[in-house]
Design a protein around this motif. Structure first.
Motif, PDB file in Angstrom:
ATOM      1  N   LEU A 205      42.001  30.315  32.479  1.00  0.00           N
ATOM      2  CA  LEU A 205      42.383  30.127  33.888  1.00  0.00           C
ATOM      3  C   LEU A 205      41.930  31.299  34.838  1.00  0.00           C
ATOM      4  O   LEU A 205      41.619  32.385  34.280  1.00  0.00           O
ATOM      5  N   GLY A 206      41.827  30.988  36.217  1.00  0.00           N
ATOM      6  CA  GLY A 206      41.542  31.917  36.934  1.00  0.00           C
ATOM      7  C   GLY A 206      42.127  31.754  38.339  1.00  0.00           C
ATOM      8  O   GLY A 206      42.828  30.741  38.501  1.00  0.00           O
ATOM      9  N   ARG A 207      42.121  32.803  39.318  1.00  0.00           N
ATOM     10  CA  ARG A 207      42.458  32.475  40.504  1.00  0.00           C
ATOM     11  C   ARG A 207      41.590  32.913  41.665  1.00  0.00           C
ATOM     12  O   ARG A 207      41.136  34.079  41.393  1.00  0.00           O
ATOM     13  N   SER A 208      41.686  32.492  42.902  1.00  0.00           N
ATOM     14  CA  SER A 208      41.077  33.125  43.924  1.00  0.00           C
ATOM     15  C   SER A 208      41.962  33.804  44.902  1.00  0.00           C
ATOM     16  O   SER A 208      42.968  33.348  45.247  1.00  0.00           O
ATOM     17  N   PRO A 209      41.208  34.724  45.657  1.00  0.00           N
ATOM     18  CA  PRO A 209      42.020  35.209  46.719  1.00  0.00           C
ATOM     19  C   PRO A 209      42.490  34.233  47.805  1.00  0.00           C
ATOM     20  O   PRO A 209      41.961  33.336  48.195  1.00  0.00           O
ATOM     21  N   GLY A 210      43.752  34.484  48.222  1.00  0.00           N
ATOM     22  CA  GLY A 210      44.157  33.460  49.325  1.00  0.00           C
ATOM     23  C   GLY A 210      45.066  32.649  48.695  1.00  0.00           C
ATOM     24  O   GLY A 210      45.623  31.660  49.413  1.00  0.00           O
ATOM     25  N   TRP A 211      44.996  32.346  47.466  1.00  0.00           N
ATOM     26  CA  TRP A 211      45.952  31.341  46.811  1.00  0.00           C
ATOM     27  C   TRP A 211      47.295  32.015  46.958  1.00  0.00           C
ATOM     28  O   TRP A 211      47.571  33.151  47.129  1.00  0.00           O
ATOM     29  N   PRO A 212      48.407  30.878  46.666  1.00  0.00           N
ATOM     30  CA  PRO A 212      49.801  31.349  46.691  1.00  0.00           C
ATOM     31  C   PRO A 212      49.919  32.476  45.603  1.00  0.00           C
ATOM     32  O   PRO A 212      49.476  32.264  44.539  1.00  0.00           O
ATOM     33  N   PRO A 213      50.896  33.417  45.706  1.00  0.00           N
ATOM     34  CA  PRO A 213      51.060  34.352  44.585  1.00  0.00           C
ATOM     35  C   PRO A 213      51.437  33.753  43.431  1.00  0.00           C
ATOM     36  O   PRO A 213      52.122  33.027  43.139  1.00  0.00           O
ATOM     37  N   GLY A 214      50.729  34.257  42.306  1.00  0.00           N
ATOM     38  CA  GLY A 214      50.860  33.863  41.122  1.00  0.00           C
ATOM     39  C   GLY A 214      50.175  32.519  40.493  1.00  0.00           C
ATOM     40  O   GLY A 214      50.023  32.124  39.259  1.00  0.00           O
ATOM     41  N   MET A 215      49.422  31.775  41.534  1.00  0.00           N
ATOM     42  CA  MET A 215      48.956  30.671  41.066  1.00  0.00           C
ATOM     43  C   MET A 215      47.629  30.829  40.451  1.00  0.00           C
ATOM     44  O   MET A 215      46.561  31.589  40.992  1.00  0.00           O
ATOM     45  N   TYR A 216      47.496  30.224  39.021  1.00  0.00           N
ATOM     46  CA  TYR A 216      46.457  30.132  38.343  1.00  0.00           C
ATOM     47  C   TYR A 216      45.860  28.572  38.013  1.00  0.00           C
ATOM     48  O   TYR A 216      46.709  27.811  38.273  1.00  0.00           O
ATOM     49  N   SER A 217      44.606  28.460  38.052  1.00  0.00           N
ATOM     50  CA  SER A 217      44.059  27.125  38.004  1.00  0.00           C
ATOM     51  C   SER A 217      42.860  27.240  37.188  1.00  0.00           C
ATOM     52  O   SER A 217      42.335  28.130  36.645  1.00  0.00           O
ATOM     53  N   LEU A 218      42.125  25.965  36.888  1.00  0.00           N
ATOM     54  CA  LEU A 218      41.034  25.859  36.236  1.00  0.00           C
ATOM     55  C   LEU A 218      39.733  26.292  36.974  1.00  0.00           C
ATOM     56  O   LEU A 218      39.724  26.413  38.420  1.00  0.00           O
ATOM     57  N   LEU A 219      38.741  26.864  36.454  1.00  0.00           N
ATOM     58  CA  LEU A 219      37.593  27.406  37.391  1.00  0.00           C
ATOM     59  C   LEU A 219      36.755  26.156  37.761  1.00  0.00           C
ATOM     60  O   LEU A 219      36.712  25.335  37.193  1.00  0.00           O
ATOM     61  N   ALA A 220      36.064  26.431  39.154  1.00  0.00           N
ATOM     62  CA  ALA A 220      35.590  25.089  39.628  1.00  0.00           C
ATOM     63  C   ALA A 220      34.177  25.823  40.515  1.00  0.00           C
ATOM     64  O   ALA A 220      34.257  26.862  40.855  1.00  0.00           O
ATOM     65  N   GLY A 221      33.175  24.799  40.447  1.00  0.00           N
ATOM     66  CA  GLY A 221      32.339  25.576  41.554  1.00  0.00           C
ATOM     67  C   GLY A 221      31.115  24.123  41.882  1.00  0.00           C
ATOM     68  O   GLY A 221      31.208  23.241  41.169  1.00  0.00           O
ATOM     69  N   PHE A 222      30.690  24.499  43.044  1.00  0.00           N
ATOM     70  CA  PHE A 222      29.690  23.337  43.451  1.00  0.00           C
ATOM     71  C   PHE A 222      28.304  23.160  42.438  1.00  0.00           C
ATOM     72  O   PHE A 222      27.792  24.146  41.976  1.00  0.00           O
ATOM     73  N   VAL A 223      28.001  21.958  42.281  1.00  0.00           N
ATOM     74  CA  VAL A 223      26.879  21.478  41.516  1.00  0.00           C
ATOM     75  C   VAL A 223      25.569  21.741  42.537  1.00  0.00           C
ATOM     76  O   VAL A 223      25.741  21.578  43.679  1.00  0.00           O
ATOM     77  N   GLU A 224      24.523  22.436  41.881  1.00  0.00           N
ATOM     78  CA  GLU A 224      23.402  22.973  42.758  1.00  0.00           C
ATOM     79  C   GLU A 224      22.379  22.049  42.478  1.00  0.00           C
ATOM     80  O   GLU A 224      22.359  21.194  41.641  1.00  0.00           O
ATOM     81  N   ASP A 278      33.745  38.610  38.199  1.00  0.00           N
ATOM     82  CA  ASP A 278      32.610  38.651  39.515  1.00  0.00           C
ATOM     83  C   ASP A 278      33.970  38.931  40.671  1.00  0.00           C
ATOM     84  O   ASP A 278      34.340  37.717  40.952  1.00  0.00           O
ATOM     85  N   PRO A 279      34.410  39.810  41.152  1.00  0.00           N
ATOM     86  CA  PRO A 279      35.188  39.782  42.147  1.00  0.00           C
ATOM     87  C   PRO A 279      34.685  39.370  43.359  1.00  0.00           C
ATOM     88  O   PRO A 279      35.447  38.869  44.220  1.00  0.00           O
ATOM     89  N   ALA A 280      33.318  38.959  43.507  1.00  0.00           N
ATOM     90  CA  ALA A 280      32.747  38.135  44.678  1.00  0.00           C
ATOM     91  C   ALA A 280      33.199  36.555  44.652  1.00  0.00           C
ATOM     92  O   ALA A 280      32.856  35.797  45.415  1.00  0.00           O
ATOM     93  N   GLU A 281      33.308  36.345  43.435  1.00  0.00           N
ATOM     94  CA  GLU A 281      33.457  34.882  42.935  1.00  0.00           C
ATOM     95  C   GLU A 281      35.045  34.445  42.918  1.00  0.00           C
ATOM     96  O   GLU A 281      35.629  33.505  43.675  1.00  0.00           O
ATOM     97  N   ILE A 282      35.862  35.583  41.959  1.00  0.00           N
ATOM     98  CA  ILE A 282      37.245  35.128  41.774  1.00  0.00           C
ATOM     99  C   ILE A 282      38.118  36.595  41.887  1.00  0.00           C
ATOM    100  O   ILE A 282      37.397  37.481  41.789  1.00  0.00           O
ATOM    101  N   GLU A 283      39.404  36.400  41.738  1.00  0.00           N
ATOM    102  CA  GLU A 283      40.264  37.681  41.831  1.00  0.00           C
ATOM    103  C   GLU A 283      40.574  37.860  40.445  1.00  0.00           C
ATOM    104  O   GLU A 283      40.617  39.022  40.138  1.00  0.00           O
ATOM    105  N   ASP A 284      40.956  37.149  39.387  1.00  0.00           N
ATOM    106  CA  ASP A 284      41.322  37.346  38.137  1.00  0.00           C
ATOM    107  C   ASP A 284      41.070  36.153  37.278  1.00  0.00           C
ATOM    108  O   ASP A 284      40.945  34.867  37.809  1.00  0.00           O
ATOM    109  N   ALA A 285      40.944  36.547  35.725  1.00  0.00           N
ATOM    110  CA  ALA A 285      40.962  35.401  34.987  1.00  0.00           C
ATOM    111  C   ALA A 285      41.398  35.755  33.733  1.00  0.00           C
ATOM    112  O   ALA A 285      41.592  37.061  33.426  1.00  0.00           O
TER     113      ALA A 285
END
Length: 326
Positions: A205-224, A278-285
């Motif tokens: 699980l990971g979380r992005s900055p700006g999400w509600p406090p404590g919320m973790y989810s699955l990793l995701a990203g755009f297909v290139e 990578d802090p440029a990508e996500i906040e925590d995992a």
């Protein structure tokens, strides 16, 4: 995945009537039927009302001559046919300016405010789709998601990408055409992989900055461009967490109209467990075991809250817990 199409915004088998979008006579005939209806949106919010079954909501369907539709700022979009062939359109009434907007968090990631149009049927109001998506029946959720995504696309594509001239809606709202150079433009859907990465009895699980406090989810990203789904899964997980991924398989997909993505749910087997974020990508995992994830869903974990109900991440994690991925 046997219940893949039960994900929110999918699985209603809507007849989109694509074969008549360019047929002016067929469209006029459909609009002339007394059972023709329109679903109204205001700034991306669908008009909903209590469904009369407790907590459920329904997408309000208005006659095409309803006074509220006088606030339409563009041509209606044909969403499809329902029931015995009745046509259903969507109309953007964002030209309406309700009173008391000062201080309302319009345009925020999650807008809890509701707007009540004076001409709306009793009890009907415009509500944030993220807030009500799990309370809508599958057909209504699909219709609302489709309408929101299409109007968002039209809002951002008023000029031809080839020559810069103003273009105009065509094909019952499913195309924009440029009279200056003849180019046709079609609604854009961005493919996004969202990954259920497991290692034994643990899930990543990971979380992005700006999400509600404590919320973790699955990793995701755009297909290139030029990339397979499997390669996108491995690249995104490696970029965000440095975790290597081996075999990848498809699970389910979800139209996600925020603003217009197709979330492609995949399962991947990690071949290592060391995490370097990578802090440029996500906040925590972090890795979460099955027992702890069950406690998270039950609300017993004080540090982590799960992805929002209605999101495909919530759907995939819940089905992984229930051992229903196959």
């Amino acid at each position: 995945m046997k219940d893949a199409e039960t994900v929110t915004f999918g699985g209603s088998a809507l007849d989109r009537a694509a074969e008549i979008r360019g047929d002016a006579d067929a469209l006029a005939s459909l609009r002339a039927r007394p059972d023709a209806r329109a679903a109204a949106l205001w700034r991306g919010k669908p008009l909903v009302a209590d469904a009369g079954d407790g907590d459920g909501l329904s997408l309000v369907r208005l006659p095409l001559d309803h006074p509220m539709l006088a606030d339409a700022r563009a041509d209606p979009i044909l969403l499809g046919r329902e029931g015995d062939g009745a046509g259903l359109w969507s109309v953007d009434v964002s030209a309406w300016s309700p009173d008391g907007l000062e201080g309302a968090p319009l345009g925020a990631f999650f807008d809890p405010s509701e707007q009540w149009h004076p001409a709306a049927p009793a009890g009907a109001r415009f509500a944030e789709l993220r807030a009500v998506m799990t309370r809508l029946a599958p057909r209504d959720a699909e219709l609302a998601a489709t309408a929101r995504a299409l109007f968002t696309w039209h809002d951002g594509h008023g000029f031809c990408a080839r020559c810069g001239a103003a273009d105009a809606p065509a094909m019952a709202g499913w195309q924009r055409s440029c009279a200056a150079c003849g180019r046709h433009h079609f609604p854009r859907t961005d493919p996004v992989v969202i990954m259920l990465i497991t290692h034994g009895d643990r899930v990543l699980l990971g979380r992005s900055p700006g999400w509600p406090p404590g919320m973790y989810s699955l990793l995701a990203g755009f297909v290139e461009p030029g990339e397979t789904l499997e390669a996108a899964v491995r690249r995104e997980v490696r970029e965000e967490t440095s975790v290597p991924v081996g075999p990848v398989s498809y699970l389910a997909s979800q139209p996600w109209p925020f603003p217009a993505s197709l979330m492609i749910g995949c399962r991947g087997e990690a071949t290592g467990t060391d995490i370097a974020v990578d802090p440029a990508e996500i906040e925590d995992a972090l890795w979460v075991g099955r027992d702890r994830l069950a406690g998270i869903f039950a609300g017993r974990d004080t540090a982590i809250t799960p992805a929002r109900p209605g999101a495909i991440a919530h759907f995939l994690l819940w089905n992984w817990l229930a051992d229903r991925l196959d």
